[in-house]
Design an enzyme around this catalytic site. Structure first.
Site: not given
Length: 287
Positions: A94, A170, A239
């Site tokens: 990701t 995602k 994150k």
């Protein structure tokens, strides 16, 4: 059978490599530390001495942690100049849309194919070979990776011909999970304040209004205050939240709930909960 490499043998990389081995593929592995690679070599994998050596495989899966790790490994290192043309690199990490564009351009300059293929599914799903794979890139490149996707996943979703499109999907998926965790935390807090048993409350919701893995899985964790072992840590959750907020700025789309989530993640980490499952942000709700 076909030769494939797996670069990065963390919590997700290991079961992905193991399933490819079980399917009979000739698997090459590389990892910064030795222990995880040794386990897979014992199971039949071949160990590469370097990233460049691993990248000589026809198809390469990389499963690294974040933008920094991907950039250091594939752009800053200069490794792409050592790779034969025709290799297809499939990035399962990701990462930001911006990095996806940079990495894709760097691969194109040297004739190496690049596909973004982040996944939905935690470690047990990876172990079962049932990941949902979000793929974007040239159709022909995805076609070459598809036999390997069929081993590690239950379905491949083709989302466009630009790699960053898969990463955006995602990021948004993880953003919505974080929103669900936040709303569950608020609801459980209020239910408990009214004297309602949180476990029964979550069971009711997930059996009627909100069936599905996200509400059921995270709802039970919140009701039981069960945040270890972490399937996805608070640090990683923050994150990914920041990736969503950055993408929102790029496209001039406000994410007001995202700003609230930023506060919750930052406070959870400041409280020393960075290694807990990201469901712990529910603990930031007032009691």
């Amino acid at each position: 059978m076909s030769n494939i490499a797996v670069i990065g043998l963390g919590a997700m990389g290991r079961p992905i490599a193991r399933n490819l081995l079980k399917a009979g593929h000739d698997v090459v592995v590389w990892n910064r530390s030795d222990a995880h690679a040794e386990q897979l070599v014992a199971a039949g994998a071949r160990r590469a001495a370097s990233v460049a050596e691993a990248m000589h495989s026809p198809v390469v899966f990389s499963v690294l942690s974040d933008d920094r790790a991907v950039a250091e490994t594939f752009i800053d290192s200069g490794v792409l100049s050592q790779i034969p043309g025709g290799t297809v690199h499939v990035n399962l990490a990701t990462v930001s849309a911006d990095l996806a564009r940079r990495v894709g351009a760097a691969h194109a300059e040297v004739g190496v194919g690049y596909v973004a293929a982040p996944v939905f599914g935690r470690v047990p799903v990876a172990e079962a070979g049932a990941l949902n794979i979000l793929a974007a890139g040239e159709d022909g490149l995805i076609d070459r990776a598809q036999p390997f996707f069929d081993v590690i996943g239950s379905r491949t979703w083709r989302l466009g011909d630009r790699p960053e499109q898969a990463n955006i999907v995602k990021i948004l998926g993880n953003y919505l999970i974080a929103c669900a965790i936040q709303s569950l935390g608020e609801a459980v807090s209020l239910a408990e304040g009214a004297g309602v048993a949180s476990g029964q409350f979550v069971e009711l919701l997930t059996s009627t209004l909100f069936p599905g893995a996200v509400y059921a899985g995270y709802g039970s964790m919140i009701a039981e205050r069960r945040y270890q072992p972490a399937g996805f840590t608070t640090v990683l959750g923050r994150k990914d939240l920041h990736l969503a907020l950055d993408a929102a700025v790029d496209h001039d789309v406000p994410l007001p709930i995202g700003q609230l989530l930023r506060v919750a993640f930052d406070q959870a980490i400041a409280d020393g909960r960075g290694a807990d499952d990201w469901a712990v942000i529910a603990e930031q709700q007032p009691r």
